[in-house]
Write an enzyme that holds these catalytic residues in place. Structure first.
Site, PDB file in Angstrom:
ATOM      1  N   LEU A 107       0.879  -1.168   0.000  1.00  0.00           N
ATOM      2  CA  LEU A 107       0.000   0.000   0.000  1.00  0.00           C
ATOM      3  C   LEU A 107       0.914   1.215   0.000  1.00  0.00           C
ATOM      4  O   LEU A 107       1.910   1.244   0.730  1.00  0.00           O
ATOM      5  CB  LEU A 107      -0.874   0.044   1.259  1.00  0.00           C
ATOM      6  CG  LEU A 107      -2.260  -0.557   1.214  1.00  0.00           C
ATOM      7  CD1 LEU A 107      -2.922  -0.436   2.590  1.00  0.00           C
ATOM      8  CD2 LEU A 107      -3.134   0.056   0.159  1.00  0.00           C
ATOM      9  N   ASP A 108       0.579   2.213  -0.815  1.00  0.00           N
ATOM     10  CA  ASP A 108       1.381   3.427  -0.829  1.00  0.00           C
ATOM     11  C   ASP A 108       1.443   4.034   0.564  1.00  0.00           C
ATOM     12  O   ASP A 108       0.531   3.845   1.379  1.00  0.00           O
ATOM     13  CB  ASP A 108       0.776   4.459  -1.788  1.00  0.00           C
ATOM     14  CG  ASP A 108       0.791   3.987  -3.223  1.00  0.00           C
ATOM     15  OD1 ASP A 108       1.755   3.293  -3.608  1.00  0.00           O
ATOM     16  OD2 ASP A 108      -0.160   4.303  -3.956  1.00  0.00           O
ATOM     17  N   CYS A 109       2.490   4.806   0.798  1.00  0.00           N
ATOM     18  CA  CYS A 109       2.684   5.455   2.089  1.00  0.00           C
ATOM     19  C   CYS A 109       1.470   6.298   2.476  1.00  0.00           C
ATOM     20  O   CYS A 109       1.050   6.312   3.627  1.00  0.00           O
ATOM     21  CB  CYS A 109       3.940   6.317   2.010  1.00  0.00           C
ATOM     22  SG  CYS A 109       4.405   7.064   3.556  1.00  0.00           S
ATOM     23  N   ASP A 110       0.865   6.994   1.486  1.00  0.00           N
ATOM     24  CA  ASP A 110      -0.264   7.876   1.788  1.00  0.00           C
ATOM     25  C   ASP A 110      -1.619   7.180   1.668  1.00  0.00           C
ATOM     26  O   ASP A 110      -2.656   7.834   1.681  1.00  0.00           O
ATOM     27  CB  ASP A 110      -0.223   9.130   0.915  1.00  0.00           C
ATOM     28  CG  ASP A 110      -0.126   8.822  -0.570  1.00  0.00           C
ATOM     29  OD1 ASP A 110       0.027   7.637  -0.932  1.00  0.00           O
ATOM     30  OD2 ASP A 110      -0.189   9.764  -1.375  1.00  0.00           O
ATOM     31  N   SER A 111      -1.613   5.860   1.572  1.00  0.00           N
ATOM     32  CA  SER A 111      -2.853   5.078   1.588  1.00  0.00           C
ATOM     33  C   SER A 111      -2.943   4.319   2.904  1.00  0.00           C
ATOM     34  O   SER A 111      -1.941   4.090   3.578  1.00  0.00           O
ATOM     35  CB  SER A 111      -2.886   4.096   0.414  1.00  0.00           C
ATOM     36  OG  SER A 111      -2.866   4.799  -0.806  1.00  0.00           O
TER      37      SER A 111
END
Length: 198
Positions: free
Chosen positions: A50-54
């Site tokens: 998962l992306d850092c901002d997700s």
């Protein structure tokens, strides 16, 4: 070997890995935490990212075959997200997302997209989403069979509705359920059986 299957609710701005890397900057150390800060279980690895901002559901396991099946794009499985976007998308934008949009020369696979009638019950994000009174927001439920880098964000941007918040709520048959950000639990017997059937 005893296989471990751990469901984890990744909070916002946490890296989907157990280490910072070989030469992290002082800023990265100060601002970013990793899975190691939340899950004190040895020798497990993320099955996908998962992306850092997700935010949202991740599966952590030491079972190489399951990890490979969930990470390799050849083995499609559904991933479901709740996506907060700018403005309320019209029917034409939703239809475009369902049919697939072109991102960097690649046409995404058809996916399921529904406009949610109510805001999902989620813990508040820290830091909170920027709010602008003049621009309303809406929530979508999107289920994809693929997971290219930042795909959901790029898809919603391509139809004119940038993503503000992105929370994965399901991976195949696994559900986020009542987990809170930073919490984890072991998979149930039924969930483990489902993973072995992938």
């Amino acid at each position: 070997m005893v296989y471990q299957y751990i469901l984890f609710y990744k909070p916002y701005y946490v890296l989907s890995q157990f280490s910072q890397g070989s030469t992290p900057s002082a800023t990265a150390i100060a601002l970013r935490t990793t899975l190691k800060d939340f899950v004190p279980v040895a020798d497990i690895y993320p099955a996908g990212r998962l992306d850092c901002d997700s935010e949202g559901l991740m599966l952590l396991t030491n079972h190489g075959r399951v990890q490979h099946r969930l990470s390799d794009p050849r083995f499609a499985h559904p991933r479901t997200y709740w996506v907060q976007v700018e403005r309320v998308p019209p029917a034409a934008a939703l239809a475009q997302l369902r049919q697939g949009v072109t991102i960097k020369g690649y046409l995404t696979r058809p996916c399921q997209v529904e406009l949610l009638n109510t805001t999902p019950l989620l813990p508040p994000r820290d830091p909170p989403i920027r709010s602008r009174q003049s621009i309303p927001t809406a929530w979508l439920e999107m289920t994809l069979q693929e997971g290219k880098n930042r795909q959901v964000r790029r898809m919603t941007a391509a139809v004119g509705h940038p993503t503000l918040r992105l929370v994965r709520v399901a991976i195949a048959h696994l559900k986020l359920g009542t987990l809170e950000p930073g919490q984890w639990r072991s998979a149930t017997a039924d969930e483990r059986r489902g993973l072995l059937q992938l």
